[in-house]
Design an enzyme around this catalytic site. Sequence first.
Site, mmCIF file in Angstrom:
data_model
loop_
_atom_site.group_PDB
_atom_site.id
_atom_site.type_symbol
_atom_site.label_atom_id
_atom_site.label_comp_id
_atom_site.label_asym_id
_atom_site.label_seq_id
_atom_site.Cartn_x
_atom_site.Cartn_y
_atom_site.Cartn_z
ATOM 1 N N ARG A 130 -6.940 6.902 2.386
ATOM 2 C CA ARG A 130 -5.994 5.936 1.822
ATOM 3 C C ARG A 130 -6.345 4.531 2.273
ATOM 4 O O ARG A 130 -7.018 4.323 3.290
ATOM 5 C CB ARG A 130 -4.567 6.275 2.224
ATOM 6 C CG ARG A 130 -4.258 6.109 3.708
ATOM 7 C CD ARG A 130 -3.686 4.741 4.051
ATOM 8 N NE ARG A 130 -3.582 4.527 5.491
ATOM 9 C CZ ARG A 130 -4.514 3.946 6.218
ATOM 10 N NH1 ARG A 130 -5.640 3.548 5.658
ATOM 11 N NH2 ARG A 130 -4.344 3.756 7.516
ATOM 12 N N GLU A 136 1.163 -3.839 6.717
ATOM 13 C CA GLU A 136 0.461 -3.318 7.897
ATOM 14 C C GLU A 136 1.357 -3.334 9.132
ATOM 15 O O GLU A 136 2.025 -4.323 9.422
ATOM 16 C CB GLU A 136 -0.790 -4.164 8.158
ATOM 17 C CG GLU A 136 -1.939 -3.386 8.750
ATOM 18 C CD GLU A 136 -2.498 -2.368 7.771
ATOM 19 O OE1 GLU A 136 -2.496 -1.170 8.113
ATOM 20 O OE2 GLU A 136 -2.925 -2.766 6.681
ATOM 21 N N HIS A 137 1.372 -2.211 9.846
ATOM 22 C CA HIS A 137 2.084 -2.077 11.122
ATOM 23 C C HIS A 137 3.593 -2.275 10.992
ATOM 24 O O HIS A 137 4.231 -2.799 11.916
ATOM 25 C CB HIS A 137 1.538 -3.070 12.157
ATOM 26 C CG HIS A 137 0.191 -2.699 12.686
ATOM 27 N ND1 HIS A 137 -0.013 -1.657 13.559
ATOM 28 C CD2 HIS A 137 -1.032 -3.233 12.447
ATOM 29 C CE1 HIS A 137 -1.297 -1.569 13.845
ATOM 30 N NE2 HIS A 137 -1.945 -2.505 13.173
ATOM 31 N N ASP A 139 5.509 0.399 9.235
ATOM 32 C CA ASP A 139 6.127 1.695 8.944
ATOM 33 C C ASP A 139 6.876 2.230 10.156
ATOM 34 O O ASP A 139 7.984 2.753 10.034
ATOM 35 C CB ASP A 139 5.090 2.705 8.448
ATOM 36 C CG ASP A 139 3.898 2.875 9.377
ATOM 37 O OD1 ASP A 139 3.651 1.975 10.215
ATOM 38 O OD2 ASP A 139 3.198 3.902 9.264
ATOM 39 N N GLY A 255 -10.797 3.241 9.380
ATOM 40 C CA GLY A 255 -9.448 2.817 9.033
ATOM 41 C C GLY A 255 -8.998 3.317 7.676
ATOM 42 O O GLY A 255 -8.067 2.768 7.088
ATOM 43 N N SER A 257 -7.964 6.423 7.251
ATOM 44 C CA SER A 257 -7.069 7.526 7.578
ATOM 45 C C SER A 257 -7.738 8.891 7.481
ATOM 46 O O SER A 257 -7.179 9.841 6.944
ATOM 47 C CB SER A 257 -5.824 7.491 6.679
ATOM 48 O OG SER A 257 -4.742 8.106 7.306
ATOM 49 N N SER A 258 -8.935 8.988 8.038
ATOM 50 C CA SER A 258 -9.612 10.284 8.062
ATOM 51 C C SER A 258 -8.838 11.287 8.912
ATOM 52 O O SER A 258 -8.833 12.489 8.610
ATOM 53 C CB SER A 258 -11.038 10.124 8.599
ATOM 54 O OG SER A 258 -11.037 9.549 9.899
ATOM 55 N N ASP A 304 0.543 7.068 6.549
ATOM 56 C CA ASP A 304 -0.706 7.750 6.218
ATOM 57 C C ASP A 304 -0.449 9.138 5.645
ATOM 58 O O ASP A 304 -0.992 9.517 4.605
ATOM 59 C CB ASP A 304 -1.591 7.857 7.463
ATOM 60 C CG ASP A 304 -2.012 6.502 7.992
ATOM 61 O OD1 ASP A 304 -1.826 5.506 7.274
ATOM 62 O OD2 ASP A 304 -2.519 6.443 9.124
#
Length: 637
Positions: A130, A136-137, A139, A255, A257-258, A304
């Site tokens: 994703r 960003e930052h 959630d 970054g 989201s693996s 994520d």
Amino acid sequence: MMHCNILKFIIFLIQIAKNGQSKHNRLNSKREGKDRAVNCAILKKNNNHNKNLYQAMLDWDRNIIALVVTVVCVILTITWVFVKKDDNVLVQEGWTKQMCDVKRMQEIVRMFGKKFEGSKPEFMVRSPGRVNIIGEHIDYCGYSVFPMAINKDIMFAVSLQRVTGETAKKQNGGVFRLSNKDKAFEDITLNWQELCKMDRAKLLTEKHWSKYVIAACVGVIDIVSKRAQDDSMTEFFATTDLNVLVHGVLAKGAGLSSSAALICGSVVLLLYVLDQLKNLTRTDIAKLCMECERYVGVNTGGMDQSIVMTGRRNFAKYVSFVPHLDTADVLLPQSKNEPYVFVICNSLAEHQLTDDLGTRNYNMRVIECRLAAVVLAKALKLKDWSTVQTLRDVQDRLFQAGHKNCNHNHDISNEEMCSQLSGLLFKCMNLLDSEPYTLEQIEQELFDNDNDNDNANDKEEKQDDAKLDAKLSQLFLAGLKRADDVVAKIRQHKFKLLLQQRALHVYSEALRVVQFRKLCEQHLESHNDNVVAHMSDLMNKSHLSCKEQYDCSAEQLELLRNVCLEGGASACRLTGAGWGGCVIGIVKCNKLQDFKEHVQKHFYANFPSVPLDAMFETSPADGVCIFKTEDFAKHIS
């Protein structure tokens, strides 16, 4: 299926309109026939305007039908854009090349046979990466975000093998064999019985790549053991070997989201083989995946896992966490005259959620935001301020106080949300110190001036740093993984906490997300060709806030961003927490080739080795899905 039903409904309405009109004509044919004949004779003698009226009277039934069709088509369009995808469909009917190209599928099947003694996978799970377009930052602070699933993913090829007799006895039941196509990641065999009894705390210190899959296993075991009405899980573990090959094209540490893709894919395949997917929605599974990732010590906010599970092709997602986890499809606007694409570029600096001390960066920011919320709540003299956990809590309690008849602050308009967030930005600037806080200052502010009448023993206790830190964690950092360790190292290394700056980023970024969604929705009505410029402005401001207020960028990432902007990107911002990793840019289609050549020449040419997919275009993709071997076998023979 849903849209077929809507089309049938349109036909049904048209038929009703026709039948209703026919019946009406039959009942009133004599009287209306005479009246219409007289009226028509008069109208024929009048001017052109009256001739139009005459024609309208003769065709009024046709116009009514056209009106009905128009109204229903509008409803269909709105439904197509905004209605949610069926939240329960995980097993796909059929296979398409969008899921996985044929060449890669052939490679997966070949590698699977090589790893597992010539066997073939029975089914596969696709789990996408994703990017976060904006938000960003925030959630984990309770605010909505705006991500999309991408066309890069992790594939899981799976087969099951029944074991009995001596084999089962030798293995002590069934085992989970996990292999990775990347030789840098060692294969591992896990015993089901040992997994069931595993100490969850060990995952916090585990370094092997399989820790994310193990976290998924223990999370599924925990939930299934509570839901199961029989001994089916115990029997499965005692008699079944599970073979899994992981084949990913998501760069590690980029970054994208693996880790969430790995956990979500693992959770889904385990629920599937245990026959536990029924009665679970994608959102339910996303919540489970959030808990699983916390086993490895990441205080994830849930963005994520939510987008990896609920992504939808051609749509971004507006993901909300208050009052509960929810997702809404949003169609991204496109300019007619200047179409654009999203381009992802890897800075080749692996993003670091922790530093060498194991405390700063991601978990440090989570704690700073939690403390900023409590300090701000106390400064605002909110009722029960000590129970505040997020900066969103501060907003809800502050503005709920002004609405005595309202039990919550969630169902408010975009305009009201923007107004409240703007007000909080000013309050942060006035009530929080712009200078860094020390841990001692925060503890003094929270403990020394509260309404409790501390006795002498309590005052002596406050002089003990360890006890103070424990009290801070217990009262204000409850539920955060590794909070005690982080607080202890903050004191040990005398880290400074920038509470005002963190709060300013969160509130301003939340405001930008609301504005971004509003922009998307308005464009669907107005088709404003300036939409790309407006989107770009919000994304660029987001990056500057991440860099200056949240301090989550990196030198190499900033260099790449500057090259992208010089190469023609109208917007470019970090994505995926930052501290390295990737940037996402908006590039107009007519400038795409020049952009790629510029970035290749001025950035990637400086590195001796660059992955093939370091720079790629993407569009919103589907979330996790399962497809069976027979669905793709004919494509790979």
